[in-house]
Enzyme design. Structure first.
Site, PDB file in Angstrom:
ATOM      1  CE  LYS A  32      -2.311   1.732   3.735  1.00 27.81           C
ATOM      2  NZ  LYS A  32      -2.240   3.211   3.718  1.00 27.81           N
ATOM      3  CG  ASP A  60      -4.813   4.702   1.644  1.00 24.08           C
ATOM      4  OD1 ASP A  60      -5.948   5.122   1.359  1.00 24.08           O
ATOM      5  OD2 ASP A  60      -4.411   4.549   2.808  1.00 24.08           O
ATOM      6  CG  LEU A  61      -3.488   8.212  -4.245  1.00 26.94           C
ATOM      7  CD1 LEU A  61      -3.407   8.670  -5.696  1.00 26.94           C
ATOM      8  CD2 LEU A  61      -2.222   8.607  -3.495  1.00 26.94           C
ATOM      9  CE  LYS A  62      -7.488   7.128   4.208  1.00 24.92           C
ATOM     10  NZ  LYS A  62      -6.094   6.638   4.149  1.00 24.92           N
ATOM     11  CG  LEU A  63      -8.519  10.069  -5.397  1.00 29.62           C
ATOM     12  CD1 LEU A  63      -8.826   9.616  -6.824  1.00 29.62           C
ATOM     13  CD2 LEU A  63      -7.372  11.077  -5.403  1.00 29.62           C
ATOM     14  CG  HIS A  64     -13.512  14.225  -0.189  1.00 34.68           C
ATOM     15  ND1 HIS A  64     -13.677  14.298   1.167  1.00 34.68           N
ATOM     16  CD2 HIS A  64     -14.698  14.599  -0.725  1.00 34.68           C
ATOM     17  CE1 HIS A  64     -14.907  14.705   1.447  1.00 34.68           C
ATOM     18  NE2 HIS A  64     -15.539  14.902   0.311  1.00 34.68           N
ATOM     19  CG  ASP A  65     -11.741  18.114  -5.861  1.00 32.44           C
ATOM     20  OD1 ASP A  65     -12.682  18.885  -6.174  1.00 32.44           O
ATOM     21  OD2 ASP A  65     -10.578  18.506  -5.712  1.00 32.44           O
ATOM     22  CB  ILE A  66     -16.297  18.549  -8.090  1.00 30.74           C
ATOM     23  CG1 ILE A  66     -15.120  18.915  -8.997  1.00 30.74           C
ATOM     24  CG2 ILE A  66     -16.612  19.665  -7.105  1.00 30.74           C
ATOM     25  CD1 ILE A  66     -15.421  20.085  -9.925  1.00 30.74           C
ATOM     26  CB  THR A  69     -11.632  17.288  -9.635  1.00 32.11           C
ATOM     27  OG1 THR A  69     -12.021  18.568 -10.125  1.00 32.11           O
ATOM     28  CG2 THR A  69     -10.194  17.340  -9.174  1.00 32.11           C
ATOM     29  CB  THR A 115     -10.100   5.050  12.598  1.00 34.45           C
ATOM     30  OG1 THR A 115      -8.903   5.189  11.843  1.00 34.45           O
ATOM     31  CG2 THR A 115     -10.912   3.909  12.043  1.00 34.45           C
ATOM     32  NE  ARG A 176      -0.029  -1.561  15.664  1.00 32.90           N
ATOM     33  CZ  ARG A 176      -0.202  -1.049  14.444  1.00 32.90           C
ATOM     34  NH1 ARG A 176      -0.561  -1.808  13.443  1.00 32.90           N
ATOM     35  NH2 ARG A 176      -0.004   0.235  14.228  1.00 32.90           N
ATOM     36  CD  GLN A 185      -4.047   2.163  13.511  1.00 29.30           C
ATOM     37  OE1 GLN A 185      -5.171   2.583  13.789  1.00 29.30           O
ATOM     38  NE2 GLN A 185      -3.589   2.140  12.275  1.00 29.30           N
ATOM     39  N   GLY A 205       1.150  -2.047   8.829  1.00 30.78           N
ATOM     40  CA  GLY A 205       2.290  -1.194   8.536  1.00 30.78           C
ATOM     41  C   GLY A 205       3.441  -1.438   9.488  1.00 30.78           C
ATOM     42  NE  ARG A 206       2.562   2.839  12.741  1.00 29.36           N
ATOM     43  CZ  ARG A 206       1.761   3.689  13.381  1.00 29.36           C
ATOM     44  NH1 ARG A 206       2.293   4.713  14.032  1.00 29.36           N
ATOM     45  NH2 ARG A 206       0.460   3.526  13.374  1.00 29.36           N
TER      46      ARG A 206
END
Ligand code: C5P
Length: 237
Positions: A32, A60-66, A69, A115, A176, A185, A205-206
């Site tokens: 990711k 994981d770009l979490k797009l949020h626009d009109i 776009t 979250t 975890r 988290q 991830g970590r």
């Protein structure tokens, strides 16, 4: 079969990202890449991370626009052939549909409520009611608009699955291994618990990337998942 794990490559630079990706690639299905790395390096980081590795890419770009776009943005990154691309469900049905239409080879994954927002913080944004209600509402909206995956906490998987049915890929961060450092988290589950709750892809991830040996850490979680039955009854991503 590679384990249904998406390793969050939240690396400070492209060299580290490439090293982590190569170390984990033999053991997991997916890597990711998030906003920080992508905004810093662009498509180069994707090419570098892929290298000779046969892993799927979760962008994981979490797009949020009109919608127009988001459509253009989704089309731009569709060329990189990510298996998954995230959008914010709060952008609305037309926006989600625009992403789905612009990236037909990519599974659009909707993020419901971050979250990091508790009920009080959510209310300040104008969203009433417990966060769990908003999560459910946004999940249903996203799936009706064509999203084929949802990002949610391991604790939400079972109830959301009941809402959206068996064909939606459930992706869960906040995973975890028992005894691992929780970091920031708050509500965590072990990989086995997340799988048992019905998750299809676990974002880790970590616990992997910050281990002394990321490859060994990925292999160990993958082995635990195999023992817990991953790949026998769960959908692959
Ligand atoms: O290091 P850790 O396992 O906490 O990484 C989790 C990854 O999942 C990070 O890339 C984080 O941005 C992402 N994520 C999350 N919680 C969400 C959505 C995404 O932790 N609700």
């Amino acid at each position: 079969m590679a384990a249904p794990i998406a390793v969050a490559i939240d690396a400070p630079d492209i060299e580290t990202a490439a090293r982590w990706a190569s170390a984990v690639a033999p053991h997991v299905s997916t890597v990711k890449v998030g906003l920080e790395l992508y905004l810093r390096y662009g498509p180069d980081v994707i090419t570098t991370i892929r290298g000779g590795n046969r892993v799927s890419l979760f962008l994981d770009l979490k797009l949020h626009d009109i919608p127009a776009t988001v459509s253009g943005a989704a089309r731009a990154v569709a060329r990189l052939r990510p298996s998954l691309l995230t959008v914010h469900a709060a952008g609305g049905a037309d926006m989600i549909r625009a992403a789905v239409d612009a990236a037909p080879e990519t599974r659009i994954a909707a993020v419901t409520v971050l979250t990091s927002l508790d009920d009080a913080a959510l209310e300040r944004t104008g969203v009433r009611g417990p966060a769990s209600d908003a999560v459910r509402r946004l999940a249903v909206l996203a799936v009706e608009a064509g999203a084929r995956a949802l990002v949610c906490s391991p604790h939400e998987v079972a109830s959301l699955r009941a809402e959206v049915g068996p064909d939606i890929t459930m992706i869960t961060p906040g995973v975890r291994p028992a005894g691992a450092d929780r970091g920031d988290q708050a509500r965590v589950a072990t990989p086995e618990e997340a799988l048992a709750a019905g998750a299809d892809l676990l974002v880790v991830g970590r616990p992997i990337t910050r281990a002394a040996d990321p490859g060994a850490a990925a292999a160990s979680i993958a082995a635990a998942l195999r023992r817990a039955g991953a790949g026998t009854g769960t959908r692959s991503v």
